[in-house]
Design an enzyme around this catalytic site. Structure first.
Site, PDB file in Angstrom:
ATOM      1  N   LYS A  35       0.844  -1.200   0.000  1.00  0.00           N
ATOM      2  CA  LYS A  35       0.000   0.000   0.000  1.00  0.00           C
ATOM      3  C   LYS A  35       0.879   1.250   0.000  1.00  0.00           C
ATOM      4  O   LYS A  35       2.101   1.150   0.205  1.00  0.00           O
ATOM      5  CB  LYS A  35      -0.907  -0.013   1.241  1.00  0.00           C
ATOM      6  CG  LYS A  35      -0.136   0.015   2.556  1.00  0.00           C
ATOM      7  CD  LYS A  35      -1.030  -0.188   3.761  1.00  0.00           C
ATOM      8  CE  LYS A  35      -0.195  -0.240   5.033  1.00  0.00           C
ATOM      9  NZ  LYS A  35      -1.028  -0.472   6.221  1.00  0.00           N
ATOM     10  N   TYR A 261      17.802  29.297   7.788  1.00  0.00           N
ATOM     11  CA  TYR A 261      16.690  30.070   8.362  1.00  0.00           C
ATOM     12  C   TYR A 261      16.812  30.168   9.873  1.00  0.00           C
ATOM     13  O   TYR A 261      17.074  29.181  10.562  1.00  0.00           O
ATOM     14  CB  TYR A 261      15.355  29.409   8.008  1.00  0.00           C
ATOM     15  CG  TYR A 261      14.975  29.598   6.553  1.00  0.00           C
ATOM     16  CD1 TYR A 261      14.690  30.868   6.053  1.00  0.00           C
ATOM     17  CD2 TYR A 261      14.911  28.511   5.706  1.00  0.00           C
ATOM     18  CE1 TYR A 261      14.338  31.034   4.710  1.00  0.00           C
ATOM     19  CE2 TYR A 261      14.557  28.677   4.368  1.00  0.00           C
ATOM     20  CZ  TYR A 261      14.275  29.930   3.882  1.00  0.00           C
ATOM     21  OH  TYR A 261      13.934  30.106   2.561  1.00  0.00           O
TER      22      TYR A 261
HETATM   23  C1  LIG Z   1      -0.170  -1.614   6.726  1.00  0.00           C
HETATM   24  C2  LIG Z   1      -0.743  -2.860   7.220  1.00  0.00           C
HETATM   25  C3  LIG Z   1       0.083  -3.962   7.493  1.00  0.00           C
HETATM   26  C4  LIG Z   1       1.584  -3.909   7.402  1.00  0.00           C
HETATM   27  O1  LIG Z   1       2.093  -3.265   8.550  1.00  0.00           O
HETATM   28  P1  LIG Z   1       3.663  -3.125   8.800  1.00  0.00           P
HETATM   29  O2  LIG Z   1       3.780  -2.582  10.168  1.00  0.00           O
HETATM   30  O3  LIG Z   1       4.157  -2.167   7.767  1.00  0.00           O
HETATM   31  O4  LIG Z   1       4.231  -4.467   8.622  1.00  0.00           O
HETATM   32  C5  LIG Z   1      -0.523  -5.136   7.874  1.00  0.00           C
HETATM   33  N1  LIG Z   1      -1.872  -5.215   8.012  1.00  0.00           N
HETATM   34  C6  LIG Z   1      -2.687  -4.173   7.776  1.00  0.00           C
HETATM   35  C7  LIG Z   1      -4.155  -4.323   7.955  1.00  0.00           C
HETATM   36  C8  LIG Z   1      -2.154  -2.962   7.381  1.00  0.00           C
HETATM   37  O5  LIG Z   1      -2.977  -1.934   7.151  1.00  0.00           O
END
Ligand SMILES: *Cc1c(COP(=O)(O)O)cnc(C)c1O
Length: 372
Positions: A35, A261
């Site tokens: 994702k 800055y």
């Molecule tokens: C993003 C996500 C994961 C993966 O999590 P990590 O901490 O990056 O391994 C697993 N399950 C769900 C439902 C998620 O949304």
């Protein structure tokens, strides 16, 4: 010559980290979570790299957050099953879910009703999400059996039913809350005789009891260690992204002169400062404090002065060979072999690797290759 900032993506390291997840959870199947554009690494390219593994080493499914992410993977030619980890956001998405061959998470009553009212040509694989303690998405454990029954009773709509839940603290040294969530889900899976999917990256790395039928590693695939206390497994992860730039100007400053800055950093003694082509307009975190590590010519030094939109400044007083054109690594691996972990940089920015990796903006070209 083009602006020197690039995000080098090492697809061999990605395949190595996925193989590590599979080896750690050898009795489970591993959804590769890609994702958020594969945590900033480029979802189509990462999915292709994992799909190109030999059949028995390939991910049986990818995980994404929404239909749009799944669509762009299909448009990129990715044929592997894809789980929508939060299911649909609107009932009108169901025909696309079916057409794209997606697997559906169901976490709430409205989603369940929409699904049960839908008549697909062939039934849709469903992962029923239970809220075992994260208190974000999912049915309560008390509702689980009746919801499960409603899904089982609709074989023309639903197939390949799984139970899933998400841990709130699998990364923490104190495992008491994790244990409570695990026990809750193990009891439900036994009661319903259901295949179970619980483990995110930290649980994949450190909680073998939680592996179940499936694991769902995300950030570990990109080489970041999510554990509060690193273990032997997390130390075998390889960084996938190296955020690299170059020095574009050098300044010699007298003691007491400020940099950038608001003059946050002042030269404690006569100092050499490098200006680097990378800023918050590229996604580098503006919260980086003075002292945040960077690699210049493969040597550790640190940020001196506030990060600007297109540039940041680094103390190179102790790196006499540094000059215009010298390599600067913001995180990842230097051409000289030195390593700077994104997890360490994140601590100096009061954040986690996830925000740094997903935060690398489109202005930064991704360059896919093995490292030379
Ligand atoms: C993003 C996500 C994961 C993966 O999590 P990590 O901490 O990056 O391994 C697993 N399950 C769900 C439902 C998620 O949304």
């Amino acid at each position: 010559m083009a602006r020197p900032l690039v995000a080098d993506i090492d697809l061999d390291a990605l395949r190595h980290n996925y193989a590590l997840a599979r080896a750690l959870a050898s009795g489970s199947r591993a959804v590769a979570v890609i994702k958020a554009d594969a945590y900033g690494h480029g979802a189509v390219q990462c999915a292709r790299a994992l799909e190109s593994l030999p059949a028995e080493q390939r991910p049986p499914a990818f995980g994404v957050a929404c239909l749009e992410e799944a669509e762009s993977l299909r448009q990129g030619g990715i044929a592997t099953p894809i789980v929508l980890l939060e299911g649909i956001f609107d009932a009108s998405e169901l025909p696309r879910v079916e057409a794209l061959g997606l697997w559906l998470t169901v976490h709430s009553e409205w989603q369940l009703r929409a699904l049960l009212a839908y008549r697909p040509t062939s039934p849709i694989p469903v992962w029923l999400k239970i809220d075992s303690g994260m208190h974000r998405l999912g049915f309560s454990p008390e509702e689980a059996a009746s919801v499960w029954q409603r899904l089982v009773s609709a074989p023309e709509t639903v197939t390949d039913l799984h139970l899933m839940s998400h841990f709130a603290s699998a990364d923490a040294v104190d495992a008491s809350y994790f244990d409570r969530q695990l026990k809750c889900m193990q009891a439900l899976a036994a009661q319903l005789d259901a295949p179970l999917c619980l483990a995110n990256s930290p649980a994949t790395l450190a909680q073998p009891d939680s592996h179940g039928s499936w694991v769902r590693p995300g950030v570990m695939l990109y080489g970041s260690n999510p554990l509060e206390a690193p273990n032997g497994a997390s130390q075998r992860l390889q960084p996938v992204m190296s955020l690299r730039s170059e020095i574009i100007a050098v300044r010699d400053l007298a003691a007491g002169e400020p940099v950038g800055y608001a003059g946050r950093w002042r030269a404690p003694h006569p100092s050499r400062i490098a200006v680097v082509a990378c800023g918050y307009g590229d996604g580098y975190d503006r919260h980086a404090i003075d002292g945040t590590p960077v690699l210049v010519a493969g040597k550790r030094t640190s940020i001196a002065g506030k990060v600007s939109m297109d540039m940041l400044t680094v103390d190179i007083s102790d790196i006499p060979e540094a000059e215009i054109g010298t390599e600067v690594v913001l995180w990842g691996r230097s051409r000289h072999g030195a390593l700077l972990s994104v997890d360490e940089v994140a601590r100096y920015c009061d954040t986690i690797s996830y925000t740094l990796l997903t935060g690398v903006l489109p202005r930064v070209p991704r360059r896919y290759s093995r490292l030379d």
